[in-house]
Design an enzyme around this catalytic site. Structure first.
Site, PDB file in Angstrom:
ATOM      1  N   HIS A 163      -3.016  10.992   1.291  1.00  0.00           N
ATOM      2  CA  HIS A 163      -1.689  10.626   2.973  1.00  0.00           C
ATOM      3  C   HIS A 163      -1.205  12.339   2.980  1.00  0.00           C
ATOM      4  CE1 HIS A 163      -0.534   7.510   5.744  1.00  0.00           C
ATOM      5  NE2 HIS A 163      -0.730   8.805   5.944  1.00  0.00           N
ATOM      6  N   ARG A 171       0.259  -0.851  -0.036  1.00  0.00           N
ATOM      7  CA  ARG A 171       0.078  -0.050   0.277  1.00  0.00           C
ATOM      8  C   ARG A 171       1.442   0.853   0.221  1.00  0.00           C
ATOM      9  NH1 ARG A 171      -1.973   3.132   4.729  1.00  0.00           N
ATOM     10  NH2 ARG A 171      -3.593   4.821   4.483  1.00  0.00           N
ATOM     11  N   ASN A 229      -6.592   1.634  10.822  1.00  0.00           N
ATOM     12  CA  ASN A 229      -5.573   1.680  10.778  1.00  0.00           C
ATOM     13  C   ASN A 229      -5.417   1.630  12.685  1.00  0.00           C
ATOM     14  OD1 ASN A 229      -4.672   1.603   8.335  1.00  0.00           O
ATOM     15  ND2 ASN A 229      -4.735   4.276   8.585  1.00  0.00           N
ATOM     16  N   TYR A 252      -3.502   1.653  16.651  1.00  0.00           N
ATOM     17  CA  TYR A 252      -2.101   1.601  17.061  1.00  0.00           C
ATOM     18  C   TYR A 252      -2.420   1.583  19.112  1.00  0.00           C
ATOM     19  CZ  TYR A 252      -0.230   2.954  13.139  1.00  0.00           C
ATOM     20  OH  TYR A 252       0.661   3.119  11.515  1.00  0.00           O
ATOM     21  N   GLU A 305      -7.197   8.736   7.398  1.00  0.00           N
ATOM     22  CA  GLU A 305      -7.248   8.923   7.840  1.00  0.00           C
ATOM     23  C   GLU A 305      -7.566  10.423   8.020  1.00  0.00           C
ATOM     24  OE1 GLU A 305      -3.867   8.351  10.460  1.00  0.00           O
ATOM     25  OE2 GLU A 305      -4.216   6.092  10.960  1.00  0.00           O
ATOM     26  N   GLU A 314      -3.181  -0.287   8.651  1.00  0.00           N
ATOM     27  CA  GLU A 314      -1.624   0.101   9.202  1.00  0.00           C
ATOM     28  C   GLU A 314      -2.067  -0.943  10.345  1.00  0.00           C
ATOM     29  OE1 GLU A 314      -0.434   4.253   9.811  1.00  0.00           O
ATOM     30  OE2 GLU A 314      -1.533   4.936   7.616  1.00  0.00           O
TER      31      GLU A 314
END
Length: 460
Positions: free
Chosen positions: A121, A77, A294, A296, A166, A362
């Protein structure tokens, strides 16, 4: 630990972003982006670092693709830099900019690697930034034109297209608290940007479908929002508020037909939502084929009348919400490590918004290359056991979600290369491949070899 196998045809890959790795900021007609400007603004980026050179991927892509193939990646990606394609954000297309992505896609396909394109992005052309950026409705229209141009060159070879990466960061960090480009601090502008980003997605998705795109989606960074005290009504209210500002303000218009009423009421207390026009929600809600996720870390909150709130990143939470500091072992970004949050998040999305296939676009962690782990004068290992443990835990969490019925199609590690980490500059390293920024030498870390084995066995 128990041996786990992922579904047949589970997609394994890695992700990057244009401004973080490409460099070549002035080559072949590329125009300036808001991140070129922001990174040159004193005090905005660690030690004044910029993406001018980054990992020099623009010139070293063939070497990088060969390394991806060596590691067994089935998908890559990457994002396209809008300023390479349209230096001013509008007007004539720059063929030399698209030539680079032509070469990259061909190199990937020659190695059996599926390209996954992200059209935006965060590197908005500065010319559009000068006209208000995402607070200007025209930017959404320009984005659709740009999307059409990129598909026109790459659409015969690229199957999977995601519009935005995002938008929470683009809107709230770019226009709310000013930590990202363009660096504004205006709650009303942040909410305006949220809507225009989603509108841009809707317009671009429609344009891509009209051009024959096979798979169209968007990538979000939804939060697993948790109460400090499960039994507290005040904490539950705080969760509801933060979940609305982080998750439902994006997920509901995309997947449930329109903005949630409670979120619109909250927005209206801060800014009159004149940016929302008849027909917008229907356009945004056009069906998508894939939702990129994504993840985290989780977000823990408490309801507090004296809470400091989330500032510009969560407008209107001051005096109502306390964001709890992360606990336990932290990554180099100071982020909490809680793989179970990924399971909860994937299961929640699948339950609340059924029918849309998910892809982890991600997931990864920054850790320092401690003394004794830097590559020596010749190529050598970088031992990053903390990163391996992080990835292992989150892959197990993803597998658990699949076992609970979540339609999860694949996993893309963030990131393939150490790179320019936005406001943190080059001091935070997320890559499974070490980059020596002075020599541009690439050295696979222990995590890269570990991931190579995961891919080869399709499991843990």
């Amino acid at each position: 630990m128990t041996e786990l196998r992922f579904p047949e045809n589970f997609l394994w890959g890695a992700a990057t972003a244009a401004y973080q790795i490409e460099g070549a900021a002035h080559d072949d007609g590329r125009g300036p982006s808001i991140w070129d400007t922001f990174s040159r603004t004193p005090g905005k980026v660690y030690q004044g670092h910029t993406g001018d050179v980054a990992c020099d991927h623009y010139h070293r892509y063939a070497e990088d693709v060969a390394l991806m193939a060596e590691l067994g990646l089935a998908a890559y990606r990457f994002s396209v830099a809008w300023p390479r394609v349209q230096p001013d954000g509008t007007g004539p297309v720059n063929p030399r900019g698209l030539d680079f992505y032509d070469r990259l896609v061909d190199a990937l396909l020659a190695r059996g690697i599926d390209p996954i394109v992200t059209l935006y992005h965060w590197d908005l052309p500065q010319s559009l930034g000068d006209r208000g950026g995402w607070t200007n409705r025209d930017t959404a229209e320009h984005f659709a034109t740009y999307a059409t141009a990129v598909h026109g060159r790459l659409g015969d070879r690229v199957d999977v297209w995601t519009t935005l990466n995002e938008p929470w960061c683009s809107a709230y960090l770019g226009y709310g608290n000013g930590l990202h480009a363009p660096g504004e601090q205006d709650a009303g502008a942040a909410f305006t940007a949220v809507h225009h980003l989603l509108l841009g997605h809707g317009l671009a998705a429609r344009a891509l479908r009209a051009a024959g795109a096979r798979t169209v989606g968007i990538t979000l960074n939804p939060a697993d929002v948790r109460p400090a005290d499960e039994s507290s009504a005040a904490d539950a209210a705080a969760v509801r508020l933060v979940d609305g500002l982080h998750n439902r303000i994006f997920l509901d218009p995309l997947l449930a037909g329109g903005y949630p009423t409670d979120v619109l009421e909250h927005v209206a207390r801060i800014v009159e939502p004149t940016f929302l026009r008849d027909g917008d929600e229907k356009l945004i809600a056009a069906p998508i084929d894939l939702l990129g996720v994504n993840y985290y870390q989780p977000t823990y909150v408490a309801g507090r009348p004296d809470g400091a709130g989330g500032g510009g990143a969560y407008p209107g939470t001051d005096g109502a919400v306390e964001f709890l500091p992360p606990t336990g072992p932290l990554t180099d970004m100071g982020w909490m490590v809680e793989p179970a949050g990924l399971t909860r998040l994937l299961e929640r999305i699948a339950t609340d918004y059924p029918g849309v296939p998910l892809l982890i676009t991600e997931n990864g962690a920054a850790y320092p290359d401690k003394p004794g782990t830097e590559p020596p004068d010749g190529p050598g290992p970088v031992v990053d056991n903390d990163r391996i443990a992080y990835l292992d835990g989150h892959l197990r969490a993803a597998h658990e979600a699949i076992s609970r019925g979540v339609d999860l199609r694949g996993y893309l590690v963030w990131s393939f290369l150490d790179n320019f980490e936005w406001a943190e500059g080059y001091r935070r390293r997320f890559g499974i491949v070490h980059v020596d920024y002075l020599t541009q030498r690439r050295t696979p870390k222990s995590s890269a070899r570990w991931y190579q084995e995961v891919i080869s066995r399709n499991g843990l």
